[in-house]
Design an enzyme around this catalytic site. Structure first.
Site, PDB file in Angstrom:
ATOM      1  N   LYS A 109       0.845  -1.203   0.000  1.00 59.92           N
ATOM      2  CA  LYS A 109       0.000   0.000   0.000  1.00 59.92           C
ATOM      3  C   LYS A 109       0.880   1.252   0.000  1.00 59.92           C
ATOM      4  CE  LYS A 109      -1.922   2.450   3.301  1.00 59.92           C
ATOM      5  NZ  LYS A 109      -1.885   3.789   2.677  1.00 59.92           N
ATOM      6  N   GLU A 139      10.760   1.783   9.726  1.00 55.17           N
ATOM      7  CA  GLU A 139      11.630   2.926   9.422  1.00 55.17           C
ATOM      8  C   GLU A 139      10.821   4.172   9.722  1.00 55.17           C
ATOM      9  OE1 GLU A 139      14.713   2.641   8.522  1.00 55.17           O
ATOM     10  OE2 GLU A 139      14.731   0.496   8.152  1.00 55.17           O
ATOM     11  N   GLU A 174       9.793  16.299  15.260  1.00 54.91           N
ATOM     12  CA  GLU A 174       9.968  16.249  13.805  1.00 54.91           C
ATOM     13  C   GLU A 174       8.943  17.155  13.124  1.00 54.91           C
ATOM     14  OE1 GLU A 174       8.759  12.735  11.580  1.00 54.91           O
ATOM     15  OE2 GLU A 174      10.649  12.807  10.494  1.00 54.91           O
ATOM     16  N   CYS A 196      13.265  12.087   5.509  1.00 58.33           N
ATOM     17  CA  CYS A 196      13.505  11.672   6.895  1.00 58.33           C
ATOM     18  C   CYS A 196      14.956  11.917   7.293  1.00 58.33           C
ATOM     19  CB  CYS A 196      13.144  10.206   7.058  1.00 58.33           C
ATOM     20  SG  CYS A 196      13.995   9.167   5.861  1.00 58.33           S
TER      21      CYS A 196
HETATM   22  P1  NAD Z   1       2.348   8.059   8.150  1.00 53.92           P
HETATM   23  O1  NAD Z   1       2.839   7.251   9.287  1.00 53.92           O
HETATM   24  O2  NAD Z   1       1.200   8.954   8.363  1.00 53.92           O
HETATM   25  O3  NAD Z   1       1.930   7.124   6.928  1.00 53.92           O
HETATM   26  C1  NAD Z   1       2.821   6.195   6.361  1.00 53.92           C
HETATM   27  C2  NAD Z   1       2.019   5.071   5.734  1.00 53.92           C
HETATM   28  O4  NAD Z   1       1.359   4.357   6.757  1.00 53.92           O
HETATM   29  C3  NAD Z   1       0.927   5.543   4.774  1.00 53.92           C
HETATM   30  O5  NAD Z   1       0.843   4.650   3.696  1.00 53.92           O
HETATM   31  C4  NAD Z   1      -0.309   5.467   5.638  1.00 53.92           C
HETATM   32  O6  NAD Z   1      -1.505   5.329   4.915  1.00 53.92           O
HETATM   33  C5  NAD Z   1      -0.009   4.235   6.470  1.00 53.92           C
HETATM   34  N1  NAD Z   1      -0.767   4.134   7.714  1.00 53.92           N
HETATM   35  C6  NAD Z   1      -1.253   5.124   8.500  1.00 53.92           C
HETATM   36  N2  NAD Z   1      -1.950   4.602   9.535  1.00 53.92           N
HETATM   37  C7  NAD Z   1      -1.880   3.268   9.415  1.00 53.92           C
HETATM   38  C8  NAD Z   1      -2.405   2.175  10.171  1.00 53.92           C
HETATM   39  N3  NAD Z   1      -3.160   2.360  11.240  1.00 53.92           N
HETATM   40  N4  NAD Z   1      -2.113   0.935   9.765  1.00 53.92           N
HETATM   41  C9  NAD Z   1      -1.363   0.708   8.671  1.00 53.92           C
HETATM   42  N5  NAD Z   1      -0.869   1.698   7.899  1.00 53.92           N
HETATM   43  C10 NAD Z   1      -1.123   2.959   8.268  1.00 53.92           C
HETATM   44  O7  NAD Z   1       3.614   8.849   7.599  1.00 53.92           O
HETATM   45  P2  NAD Z   1       3.655   9.924   6.426  1.00 53.92           P
HETATM   46  O8  NAD Z   1       3.061  11.196   6.940  1.00 53.92           O
HETATM   47  O9  NAD Z   1       3.135   9.310   5.186  1.00 53.92           O
HETATM   48  O10 NAD Z   1       5.239  10.092   6.227  1.00 53.92           O
HETATM   49  C11 NAD Z   1       6.022  10.961   6.966  1.00 53.92           C
HETATM   50  C12 NAD Z   1       6.787  10.219   8.033  1.00 53.92           C
HETATM   51  O11 NAD Z   1       7.556   9.168   7.454  1.00 53.92           O
HETATM   52  C13 NAD Z   1       7.807  11.101   8.738  1.00 53.92           C
HETATM   53  O12 NAD Z   1       7.742  10.862  10.113  1.00 53.92           O
HETATM   54  C14 NAD Z   1       9.135  10.638   8.178  1.00 53.92           C
HETATM   55  O13 NAD Z   1      10.246  10.855   8.996  1.00 53.92           O
HETATM   56  C15 NAD Z   1       8.879   9.189   7.990  1.00 53.92           C
HETATM   57  N6  NAD Z   1       9.835   8.637   7.040  1.00 53.92           N
HETATM   58  C16 NAD Z   1      10.807   7.801   7.510  1.00 53.92           C
HETATM   59  C17 NAD Z   1      11.753   7.271   6.637  1.00 53.92           C
HETATM   60  C18 NAD Z   1      12.834   6.341   7.117  1.00 53.92           C
HETATM   61  O14 NAD Z   1      13.469   5.696   6.279  1.00 53.92           O
HETATM   62  N7  NAD Z   1      13.089   6.223   8.410  1.00 53.92           N
HETATM   63  C19 NAD Z   1      11.700   7.610   5.282  1.00 53.92           C
HETATM   64  C20 NAD Z   1      10.702   8.475   4.853  1.00 53.92           C
HETATM   65  C21 NAD Z   1       9.763   8.973   5.730  1.00 53.92           C
END
Ligand code: NAD
Length: 479
Positions: free
Chosen positions: A173, A248, A383, A282
């Site tokens: 997804k 991650e 963040e 990130c």
């Molecule tokens: P998010 O956690 O809101 O969403 C990430 C994904 O998880 C999306 O596909 C979302 O639909 C899904 N999701 C949300 N709730 C869920 C649930 N209850 N069950 C299963 N899936 C669910 O994050 P975002 O706003 O899309 O991305 C930004 C964040 O990602 C920042 O905190 C950033 O630091 C982090 N990030 C980390 C890395 C890394 O490699 N460590 C890389 C890129 C982004």
């Protein structure tokens, strides 16, 4: 444009016909719709993956490798089309998507297409006991891959490629905020001859579609990239079901600048590590610590360089900074700028929304530098994930090390120094998963990638990813 799920090699509407609007951040307009897939859609995707698993897991490494490399080649042949789609969905400059995001997505497939042919397991001879142990590395079965919106295809494929290379079948997804390139990937997989059901892509909200994936009793592992709070939620659901988890998560990375560094190189790279992709990476160095002796000079030069960045429509070739991914996220970032001011932060440049003629409803924000007087303020601890960095001076190594480590996150750190001993001792002490010395985001896909503390659990990249997506089984033979 109506996005569809990709299940068993076919494009399908969601069973319950629930949809989400898809926005273009550059002009704030809805330009399409995306499925909000239900539990039933996820079940269908799972069944398709499960049916494909036996055959795919028995497919020779040469054949898997050939298909992955073909996907890579097809992505490369379509860079411009994918880059434009990524930019429209995410707001990032087309030039950035064409130079970084899409080539990297292609590299992910090429890299794991090659890596799987080199992946090997160990054997252990039990000396004096007439026995030999060998380790099998078997695919897990059906695995779930969930990715965020900031580097949409780049991070989506960073999970899918090792999962399928290792012989698993996938229910994946992408973020509901940026579904477009994941949708286009399905077409490429069919053209490359990936057998039906090996990759299934279901679109939708985290709380519906994502939740159905993490709750699915037969999905054996979850590889997740996203926010720390979501990661904690996923761990709570998945851990009691004994799923393998790779998380991650967020970061608040220090960029530590010593007076003895190559100043020009540091300045140029610091502009990039602060504001590339509108600061929505990130790994961005959002906390800049500068040795006191060069602090004033750095402050003047950094502000001057950042003011030169051109903010504009993502499709303009001259644009350095495009649009923020969504209205909601723009508001979150603006709130942090207000909090910074209340906590004594001084906005040295930026801080304001920008209106671009012809695209008045787009989500544009100036790159923002905030001078803070303590590392403990909210903008230094939490963040923000936007074009906002803090700067403050430090006295010595001990002082800056303490501040660098005093956050809940531990993803990456950047060090600028010409002193070898200092770079090595500090690299040992920094509580992070990745240290860059005199560079930033220089990636070698063989290296372990991931964070410590609230930045995650597990490592992606290289053989680490192939280990995650396989189960080790020891076989002991007495002879
Ligand atoms: P998010 O956690 O809101 O969403 C990430 C994904 O998880 C999306 O596909 C979302 O639909 C899904 N999701 C949300 N709730 C869920 C649930 N209850 N069950 C299963 N899936 C669910 O994050 P975002 O706003 O899309 O991305 C930004 C964040 O990602 C920042 O905190 C950033 O630091 C982090 N990030 C980390 C890395 C890394 O490699 N460590 C890389 C890129 C982004």
């Amino acid at each position: 444009m109506t996005i569809k799920n990709f299940i068993n090699g076919k494009f399908e509407n969601p069973i319950h016909k629930h949809w989400i609007d898809n926005y273009c951040p550059a002009n704030g307009e809805v330009y399409g719709k995306t499925p909000n897939s239900s539990k039933e859609d996820v079940e269908k995707a799972y069944q398709s993956a499960q049916s494909a698993f036996r055959l795919w897991s028995q497919t020779t490494l040469d054949e898997r490798s050939r298909i992955l490399i073909k996907i890579s080649e097809l992505l490369e042949a379509n860079i411009q089309r994918f880059a434009e789609a990524e930019s429209k969905d995410n707001g990032k400059p087309v030039s950035l998507a064409a130079a970084v995001d899409i080539p990297r997505a292609a590299s992910n497939f090429r890299f794991f297409g090659n890596a799987i042919t080199q992946f090997a397991s160990e054997s252990h001879e039990s000396v004096g006991q007439n026995a030999i142990n060998y380790t099998l590395r078997q695919p897990l079965g059906v695995v779930g891959c969930i990715s965020p919106w900031n580097l949409p295809l780049y991070l989506f494929t960073w999970k899918i490629a090792p999962a399928i290379a290792a012989g698993n079948c996938v229910v994946a997804k992408p973020s509901e905020v940026t579904p477009m390139t994941a949708y286009l990937l399905g077409e490429i997989c069919n053209k490359a001859g990936l057998p039906k059901g090996v990759l299934n892509i279901v679109h939708g909200m985290g709380t519906t579609t994502g939740q159905a994936i993490i709750e699915h009793p037969s999905i054996k592992a979850i590889s997740f990239t996203g926010g720390t709070a979501t990661g904690a939620h996923i761990a709570r659901i998945a851990a009691p079901m004994f799923k393998k988890l790779s998380l991650e998560l967020g970061g608040k990375n220090p960029n530590i600048i010593f007076a003895d560094c190559d100043y020009d190189e540091m300045l140029k790279t610091t502009v990039r590590s602060s504001f590339a992709n509108q600061g929505q990476i990130c790994l961005c160095g959002s906390r800049i610590f500068v040795e006191a002796s060069i602090y004033d000079k750095f402050k003047i030069d950094f502000v001057a360089k950042v003011k030169e960045l051109k903010l504009g429509h993502p499709s303009e070739a001259s644009t350095d900074i495009g649009a923020i991914v969504s209205k909601q996220h723009l508001e979150k970032v603006l709130t942090y700028i207000e909090i910074a001011k209340q906590e004594n932060g001084k906005v040295l440049c930026g801080g304001q929304k920008v209106t671009i003629e012809g695209f008045e409803n787009g989500y544009y924000l100036q790159p923002t530098i905030i001078e803070v007087d303590t590392d403990e303020c909210s903008v230094n601890q939490e963040e923000i994930f936007g074009p906002v960095v803090t700067i403050m001076p430090f006295k010595n190594e001990d002082d800056v090390l303490e501040m660098a480590n005093k956050v809940k996150y531990g993803l990456s750190a950047t060090l600028w120094t010409d002193n070898l001993k200092r770079s090595m001792t500090m690299s040992n002490e920094l509580q992070v998963g990745i240290v860059w010395v005199n560079t930033w985001m220089l990636r070698d896909l063989r290296t372990p990638f991931g964070g410590v503390k609230a930045s995650g659990v597990g490592r992606e990249g290289g053989f680490e990813a192939l280990r995650f997506f396989t189960e080790a089984k020891n076989v002991c033979i007495k002879y």
